[in-house]
Design a protein around this motif. Structure first.
Motif, PDB file in Angstrom:
ATOM      1  N   SER A 127      46.292  81.475  60.184  1.00  0.00           N
ATOM      2  CA  SER A 127      46.501  82.786  59.565  1.00  0.00           C
ATOM      3  C   SER A 127      47.730  82.763  58.682  1.00  0.00           C
ATOM      4  CB  SER A 127      46.683  83.864  60.640  1.00  0.00           C
ATOM      5  OG  SER A 127      45.525  83.980  61.419  1.00  0.00           O
ATOM      6  N   LEU A 128      47.775  83.761  57.786  1.00  0.00           N
ATOM      7  CA  LEU A 128      48.886  83.847  56.845  1.00  0.00           C
ATOM      8  C   LEU A 128      49.435  85.272  56.831  1.00  0.00           C
ATOM      9  CD1 LEU A 128      50.505  82.916  54.236  1.00  0.00           C
ATOM     10  CD2 LEU A 128      48.507  83.655  52.934  1.00  0.00           C
ATOM     11  N   LEU A 129      50.754  85.380  56.863  1.00  0.00           N
ATOM     12  CA  LEU A 129      51.406  86.676  56.665  1.00  0.00           C
ATOM     13  C   LEU A 129      52.179  86.575  55.351  1.00  0.00           C
ATOM     14  CD1 LEU A 129      52.164  89.504  57.610  1.00  0.00           C
ATOM     15  CD2 LEU A 129      53.924  88.517  59.062  1.00  0.00           C
ATOM     16  N   PRO A 130      51.642  87.185  54.283  1.00  0.00           N
ATOM     17  CA  PRO A 130      52.255  86.981  52.971  1.00  0.00           C
ATOM     18  C   PRO A 130      53.559  87.745  52.801  1.00  0.00           C
ATOM     19  CG  PRO A 130      50.337  88.410  52.794  1.00  0.00           C
ATOM     20  CD  PRO A 130      50.452  88.041  54.234  1.00  0.00           C
ATOM     21  N   ALA A 131      54.341  87.311  51.815  1.00  0.00           N
ATOM     22  CA  ALA A 131      55.559  88.029  51.450  1.00  0.00           C
ATOM     23  C   ALA A 131      55.190  89.121  50.463  1.00  0.00           C
ATOM     24  CB  ALA A 131      56.543  87.062  50.811  1.00  0.00           C
ATOM     25  N   SER A 132      56.116  90.056  50.257  1.00  0.00           N
ATOM     26  CA  SER A 132      55.892  91.086  49.256  1.00  0.00           C
ATOM     27  C   SER A 132      56.277  90.529  47.891  1.00  0.00           C
ATOM     28  CB  SER A 132      56.749  92.299  49.587  1.00  0.00           C
ATOM     29  OG  SER A 132      56.727  93.191  48.505  1.00  0.00           O
ATOM     30  N   VAL A 141      49.110  78.895  47.117  1.00  0.00           N
ATOM     31  CA  VAL A 141      48.872  77.518  47.547  1.00  0.00           C
ATOM     32  C   VAL A 141      47.767  77.464  48.609  1.00  0.00           C
ATOM     33  CG1 VAL A 141      49.980  75.558  48.708  1.00  0.00           C
ATOM     34  CG2 VAL A 141      51.195  76.775  46.922  1.00  0.00           C
ATOM     35  N   MET A 142      47.673  78.545  49.400  1.00  0.00           N
ATOM     36  CA  MET A 142      46.637  78.604  50.440  1.00  0.00           C
ATOM     37  C   MET A 142      45.303  79.135  49.892  1.00  0.00           C
ATOM     38  SD  MET A 142      47.876  77.583  53.338  1.00  0.00           S
ATOM     39  CE  MET A 142      46.662  78.241  54.471  1.00  0.00           C
ATOM     40  N   GLY A 143      45.283  79.577  48.636  1.00  0.00           N
ATOM     41  CA  GLY A 143      44.056  80.126  48.056  1.00  0.00           C
ATOM     42  C   GLY A 143      43.696  81.497  48.583  1.00  0.00           C
ATOM     43  N   ALA A 144      44.713  82.268  49.025  1.00  0.00           N
ATOM     44  CA  ALA A 144      44.435  83.580  49.608  1.00  0.00           C
ATOM     45  C   ALA A 144      45.002  84.709  48.744  1.00  0.00           C
ATOM     46  CB  ALA A 144      45.025  83.651  51.018  1.00  0.00           C
ATOM     47  N   GLU A 145      45.359  84.391  47.507  1.00  0.00           N
ATOM     48  CA  GLU A 145      46.074  85.366  46.676  1.00  0.00           C
ATOM     49  C   GLU A 145      45.287  86.640  46.403  1.00  0.00           C
ATOM     50  OE1 GLU A 145      44.996  82.443  45.722  1.00  0.00           O
ATOM     51  OE2 GLU A 145      44.029  82.557  43.751  1.00  0.00           O
ATOM     52  N   ARG A 146      43.942  86.539  46.441  1.00  0.00           N
ATOM     53  CA  ARG A 146      43.143  87.743  46.158  1.00  0.00           C
ATOM     54  C   ARG A 146      42.829  88.535  47.409  1.00  0.00           C
ATOM     55  NH1 ARG A 146      39.015  86.118  41.500  1.00  0.00           N
ATOM     56  NH2 ARG A 146      37.562  86.770  43.106  1.00  0.00           N
ATOM     57  N   ARG A 147      43.332  88.065  48.523  1.00  0.00           N
ATOM     58  CA  ARG A 147      43.022  88.763  49.783  1.00  0.00           C
ATOM     59  C   ARG A 147      44.236  89.495  50.348  1.00  0.00           C
ATOM     60  NH1 ARG A 147      40.942  84.402  53.579  1.00  0.00           N
ATOM     61  NH2 ARG A 147      40.332  86.169  54.850  1.00  0.00           N
ATOM     62  N   VAL A 148      45.363  89.469  49.610  1.00  0.00           N
ATOM     63  CA  VAL A 148      46.577  90.114  50.125  1.00  0.00           C
ATOM     64  C   VAL A 148      46.471  91.623  49.965  1.00  0.00           C
ATOM     65  CG1 VAL A 148      49.069  90.339  49.850  1.00  0.00           C
ATOM     66  CG2 VAL A 148      47.988  88.098  49.567  1.00  0.00           C
ATOM     67  N   VAL A 149      46.580  92.355  51.061  1.00  0.00           N
ATOM     68  CA  VAL A 149      46.604  93.822  50.997  1.00  0.00           C
ATOM     69  C   VAL A 149      47.987  94.305  51.442  1.00  0.00           C
ATOM     70  CG1 VAL A 149      45.521  95.966  51.745  1.00  0.00           C
ATOM     71  CG2 VAL A 149      44.142  93.881  51.532  1.00  0.00           C
ATOM     72  N   TYR A 150      48.331  93.972  52.674  1.00  0.00           N
ATOM     73  CA  TYR A 150      49.656  94.320  53.172  1.00  0.00           C
ATOM     74  C   TYR A 150      50.496  93.053  53.303  1.00  0.00           C
ATOM     75  CZ  TYR A 150      47.595  98.806  54.354  1.00  0.00           C
ATOM     76  OH  TYR A 150      46.979 100.017  54.302  1.00  0.00           O
ATOM     77  N   LEU A 166      49.263  67.940  43.676  1.00  0.00           N
ATOM     78  CA  LEU A 166      49.103  68.924  42.610  1.00  0.00           C
ATOM     79  C   LEU A 166      47.642  69.362  42.500  1.00  0.00           C
ATOM     80  CD1 LEU A 166      50.367  70.558  40.352  1.00  0.00           C
ATOM     81  CD2 LEU A 166      50.033  68.620  38.818  1.00  0.00           C
ATOM     82  N   ARG A 167      46.735  68.418  42.634  1.00  0.00           N
ATOM     83  CA  ARG A 167      45.307  68.769  42.592  1.00  0.00           C
ATOM     84  C   ARG A 167      44.984  69.828  43.643  1.00  0.00           C
ATOM     85  NH1 ARG A 167      40.826  66.047  40.966  1.00  0.00           N
ATOM     86  NH2 ARG A 167      39.899  66.420  43.005  1.00  0.00           N
ATOM     87  N   ALA A 168      45.519  69.614  44.855  1.00  0.00           N
ATOM     88  CA  ALA A 168      45.228  70.534  45.952  1.00  0.00           C
ATOM     89  C   ALA A 168      45.793  71.920  45.663  1.00  0.00           C
ATOM     90  CB  ALA A 168      45.792  69.986  47.259  1.00  0.00           C
ATOM     91  N   SER A 169      47.030  71.974  45.148  1.00  0.00           N
ATOM     92  CA  SER A 169      47.600  73.307  44.921  1.00  0.00           C
ATOM     93  C   SER A 169      46.912  73.981  43.731  1.00  0.00           C
ATOM     94  CB  SER A 169      49.124  73.254  44.777  1.00  0.00           C
ATOM     95  OG  SER A 169      49.489  72.768  43.528  1.00  0.00           O
ATOM     96  N   ASN A 170      46.452  73.204  42.754  1.00  0.00           N
ATOM     97  CA  ASN A 170      45.658  73.784  41.666  1.00  0.00           C
ATOM     98  C   ASN A 170      44.431  74.505  42.217  1.00  0.00           C
ATOM     99  OD1 ASN A 170      47.333  72.770  39.694  1.00  0.00           O
ATOM    100  ND2 ASN A 170      46.027  71.024  39.187  1.00  0.00           N
ATOM    101  N   LEU A 171      43.864  73.927  43.259  1.00  0.00           N
ATOM    102  CA  LEU A 171      42.629  74.473  43.816  1.00  0.00           C
ATOM    103  C   LEU A 171      42.877  75.514  44.911  1.00  0.00           C
ATOM    104  CD1 LEU A 171      40.695  71.092  44.076  1.00  0.00           C
ATOM    105  CD2 LEU A 171      40.337  72.895  42.378  1.00  0.00           C
ATOM    106  N   GLY A 172      44.140  75.707  45.274  1.00  0.00           N
ATOM    107  CA  GLY A 172      44.440  76.686  46.324  1.00  0.00           C
ATOM    108  C   GLY A 172      44.013  76.219  47.696  1.00  0.00           C
ATOM    109  N   SER A 173      44.256  74.949  47.974  1.00  0.00           N
ATOM    110  CA  SER A 173      43.862  74.406  49.275  1.00  0.00           C
ATOM    111  C   SER A 173      44.955  73.458  49.766  1.00  0.00           C
ATOM    112  CB  SER A 173      42.540  73.652  49.113  1.00  0.00           C
ATOM    113  OG  SER A 173      42.234  72.946  50.287  1.00  0.00           O
ATOM    114  N   PRO A 174      45.371  73.581  51.031  1.00  0.00           N
ATOM    115  CA  PRO A 174      46.357  72.626  51.532  1.00  0.00           C
ATOM    116  C   PRO A 174      45.797  71.212  51.399  1.00  0.00           C
ATOM    117  CG  PRO A 174      45.928  74.359  53.144  1.00  0.00           C
ATOM    118  CD  PRO A 174      44.925  74.528  52.057  1.00  0.00           C
ATOM    119  N   ILE A 175      46.650  70.250  51.078  1.00  0.00           N
ATOM    120  CA  ILE A 175      46.140  68.897  50.830  1.00  0.00           C
ATOM    121  C   ILE A 175      45.455  68.319  52.066  1.00  0.00           C
ATOM    122  CG2 ILE A 175      48.382  67.796  51.306  1.00  0.00           C
ATOM    123  CD1 ILE A 175      47.453  65.760  49.067  1.00  0.00           C
TER     124      ILE A 175
END
Lengths: 117, 271
Positions: B84-89, B49-58, B216-225
């Motif tokens: 900032s975001l701290l992703p889940a595993s 939803v934040m558009g950071a899915e390709r940046r998750v390492v840890y 929905l448009r915003a989450s499609n684009l990976g950006s908070p509304i």
């Protein structure tokens, strides 16, 4: 009649939803509020009463009602009398908790009851 | 003083993650340092939803278990440097989260950020109770619909009993965020209205987010509304909710994209 219905407001379901929720949640809050407290109370009250009367674990009912201003705790304990068919209760563990003089008194009463009948 | 905020609901699909992203971005754009933590181990979505899915390492579990440092796992938002975001595993099991581990991570984050926002998983199991455990403030996300209201009531009960504050005899500040609200349908009596939900749950109202295709448009684009379309009705409602979280007393209105027949003032104040 159909014409009448036509002029009436369309079926409004929200008030039904609201009433169902209010009823359900009043019940669920009472139940979840009960939690362990009631079980603990039941056990401790039983222990105290069992010192003085031969009572059974199922013979106690505890109910808690939460009101806005005060809550009430209702405790109902069934104490068997000599007339009760199950009167001399499972003797050993319970009898030990009973004061010996009282136990005798119970036995006397029981004899009386038997001779009387 | 840093505040720990949990976004929770009991029921799934009511808008916890969307609201976490939108409120986090709104708070961050007001100049606060904000970190979002995804507690939905195994079903993470906040990164998407934040558009950071390709940046998750840890992720959170790597940090909890000491495999990575907190600084390595935090992902800084490219649009807002204060966010900032701290992703889940995604692969691990939620049992890998321990109370002590989570407590330590939150303690460290509180030193660096003004708001630590925990996005709770649905349900009332371990993940959800850990997400709310350290909260100072809770947002209960609710849809005007019977199952959501019932689950919210259950969650409010847990906030009053299973949190660290509750155990110390203190209170978690609770707020209601009513999402996917349709003023027209509520007006016709087809949907629970704001007063109904407030009366049943009796916690103060933080905001009303209108049902909107923009979400929905915003989450499609990976950006908070609140970043993708800040002028939309839903985004404006989130901005106002964020201001209330910061302590401003604003009247809660139902924002509308249409010209304002339904943008009527409810005359309620958020506590």
């Amino acid at each position: 009649m159909k014409l009448l219905n036509f002029f009436r407001r369309p079926n409004t379901t929200a008030p039904v939803a609201r009433e169902r929720l209010q009823l359900l949640l009043a019940h669920e809050r009472a139940v979840s509020g009960k939690s362990d407290l009631i079980a603990i109370l039941q056990e401790e009250i039983m222990a105290v009463i069992a010192k003085h009367f031969p009572v059974e674990q199922e013979g106690i009912k505890i109910k808690m009602e939460r009101g806005e201003v005060v809550s009430t705790l209702e405790v109902e304990v069934e104490i068997p009398t000599p007339m009760c068919p199950s009167f001399p209760l499972p003797p050993k563990p319970m009898a030990a908790a009973i004061d010996p003089s009282e136990a005798e008194a119970f036995e006397d009463e029981q004899e009386l009851a038997q001779t009387g009948s | 003083m840093a505040k720990v905020l949990v976004v929770t609901s009991g029921k799934g699909g009511v808008g916890k993650t969307t609201s976490t992203a939108a409120l986090g971005a709104a708070l961050a754009s007001s100049g606060k340092n904000v970190v979002l933590i995804d507690f939905d181990v195994g079903l993470r979505n906040l990164d998407l939803v934040m558009g950071a899915e390709r940046r998750v390492v840890y992720d959170l579990i790597n940090v909890v278990q000491g495999d990575a440092k907190l600084a390595q796992a935090l992902i800084r938002d490219k649009r807002l440097p204060t966010l900032s975001l701290l992703p889940a595993s995604q692969t691990r099991d939620k049992d890998a989260l321990t109370d002590e581990g989570v407590s330590k991570v939150i303690g460290e984050l509180k030193e660096k950020f003004d708001w630590v926002i925990c996005d709770s998983p649905a349900g009332i199991e371990r993940g959800a109770t850990l997400a709310m455990r350290h909260a100072d403030v809770a947002i209960v996300v609710t849809n005007p619909e019977v199952s959501s209201v019932r689950d919210s009531d259950r969650i409010i009960g847990l906030l009053d009993s299973k949190t660290e504050r509750a155990e110390k005899g203190e209170r978690v500040e609770k707020h209601l965020l009513l999402t996917r609200f349709d003023a027209v349908r509520a007006g016709r009596g087809e949907m629970l209205n704001v007063a109904d939900v407030l009366e049943i749950l009796s916690i103060p109202l933080l905001g009303i987010i209108p049902e909107s295709s923009e979400v929905l448009r915003a989450s499609n684009l990976g950006s908070p509304i609140t970043l993708n379309n800040p002028a939309s009705a839903a985004a404006r409602a989130y901005f106002e909710a964020a201001r209330r979280l910061n302590g401003e007393a604003l009247d809660v209105i139902v924002p509308s994209d249409r010209k304002s027949l339904f943008g009527k003032i409810f005359g309620r104040r958020a506590a």
